[in-house]
Design a protein around this motif. Structure first.
Motif, short mmCIF file in Angstrom:
data_model
loop_
_atom_site.label_atom_id
_atom_site.label_comp_id
_atom_site.label_asym_id
_atom_site.label_seq_id
_atom_site.Cartn_x
_atom_site.Cartn_y
_atom_site.Cartn_z
N LYS A 9 0.91 -1.31 0.00
CA LYS A 9 -0.04 -0.09 0.03
C LYS A 9 1.07 1.39 -0.36
O LYS A 9 2.11 1.24 0.44
N LEU A 10 0.26 2.69 -1.02
CA LEU A 10 0.74 3.43 -0.32
C LEU A 10 0.79 4.32 0.97
O LEU A 10 -0.67 3.76 0.82
N ALA A 11 1.46 4.64 1.37
CA ALA A 11 1.06 5.83 2.62
C ALA A 11 1.63 7.30 2.17
O ALA A 11 3.08 7.55 2.19
N GLY A 28 4.83 7.55 -0.34
CA GLY A 28 5.79 6.22 -0.32
C GLY A 28 4.92 5.06 0.34
O GLY A 28 3.89 4.58 0.53
N LEU A 29 6.01 3.02 0.15
CA LEU A 29 5.00 2.04 -0.13
C LEU A 29 5.35 1.68 1.56
O LEU A 29 6.41 2.10 2.83
N ALA A 98 2.60 0.62 -11.61
CA ALA A 98 1.65 1.67 -10.00
C ALA A 98 0.99 2.91 -11.43
O ALA A 98 1.44 2.96 -12.43
N GLU A 99 -0.08 3.46 -11.24
CA GLU A 99 -0.70 4.45 -11.75
C GLU A 99 -0.02 5.77 -12.06
O GLU A 99 0.14 6.43 -12.88
N GLU A 142 -3.31 3.64 -4.22
CA GLU A 142 -3.11 3.70 -3.45
C GLU A 142 -2.31 1.99 -3.45
O GLU A 142 -1.87 1.21 -1.53
N ALA A 143 -2.17 1.86 -4.24
CA ALA A 143 -0.63 0.79 -4.04
C ALA A 143 0.04 0.30 -4.94
O ALA A 143 0.05 0.91 -6.29
N ILE A 144 0.94 0.28 -4.81
CA ILE A 144 2.22 -0.57 -6.28
C ILE A 144 3.12 -1.87 -5.84
O ILE A 144 2.92 -2.25 -4.93
#
Length: 155
Positions: A9-11, A28-29, A98-99, A142-144
């Motif tokens: 998840k991205l945070a 970041g992740l 990744a978007e 929301e995630a990579i």
């Protein structure tokens, strides 16, 4: 031959590391280490090629030694384990899903960083990126995730 996959998840408040390279981005992740999904996928592919389990087996997410650790350090340890078993990396091919952010401007630096850790020529490291076409958690930023395939050779 081994295949690896990882997703985080991205945070907010985390630095974004991909392929051992810091990528300027607003998030970041989230993970126990720096959560570099690209490096984690490569590690899993290397371990899988030798049937040595996965990254979580060797570097558990409850081990304080790896809290906020640079994943590049973990990749170096996995590479040592591969060499201890009489092999070396022949090539690694990776794709980041990744978007956002745009990853392609960092491909050359990623290839140099990864090849340096693995002790191979940058031409032996493939780095690609794709989006998720605004579908699901990756598409909604929301995630990579990352996939990797690695071939090893007997030394």
């Amino acid at each position: 031959v081994g295949i690896g996959y990882d997703i985080h998840k991205l945070a907010e408040g985390r630095k974004l590391m991909l392929g051992g390279v810091r990528i300027p981005f607003k998030m970041g992740l989230k993970g126990h280490s720096d959560a570099d999904v690209m490096v984690h996928a490569i590690c899993d592919a290397m371990l899988g090629a030798l049937s040595l389990g996965d990254i979580g087996t060797h570097f558990p997410n409850d081990d304080p030694a790896y809290k906020d650790a640079e994943s590049a350090r973990i990749l170096d340890k996995v590479n040592s384990l591969v060499r201890e078993n009489g092999y070396s990396v022949n090539n690694a091919d990776c794709v980041v899903v990744a978007e956002e952010p745009k990853i392609s401007p960092f491909f050359i630096e990623m290839k140099k960083t990864l090849s340096s850790i693995l002790g191979i020529d940058p031409s032996q490291v493939g780095v690609k990126a794709t989006t998720h076409e605004r579908i699901g958690p990756i598409g909604n930023v929301e995630a990579i995730a990352s996939y990797a395939v690695v071939t090893l050779k007997k030394v």
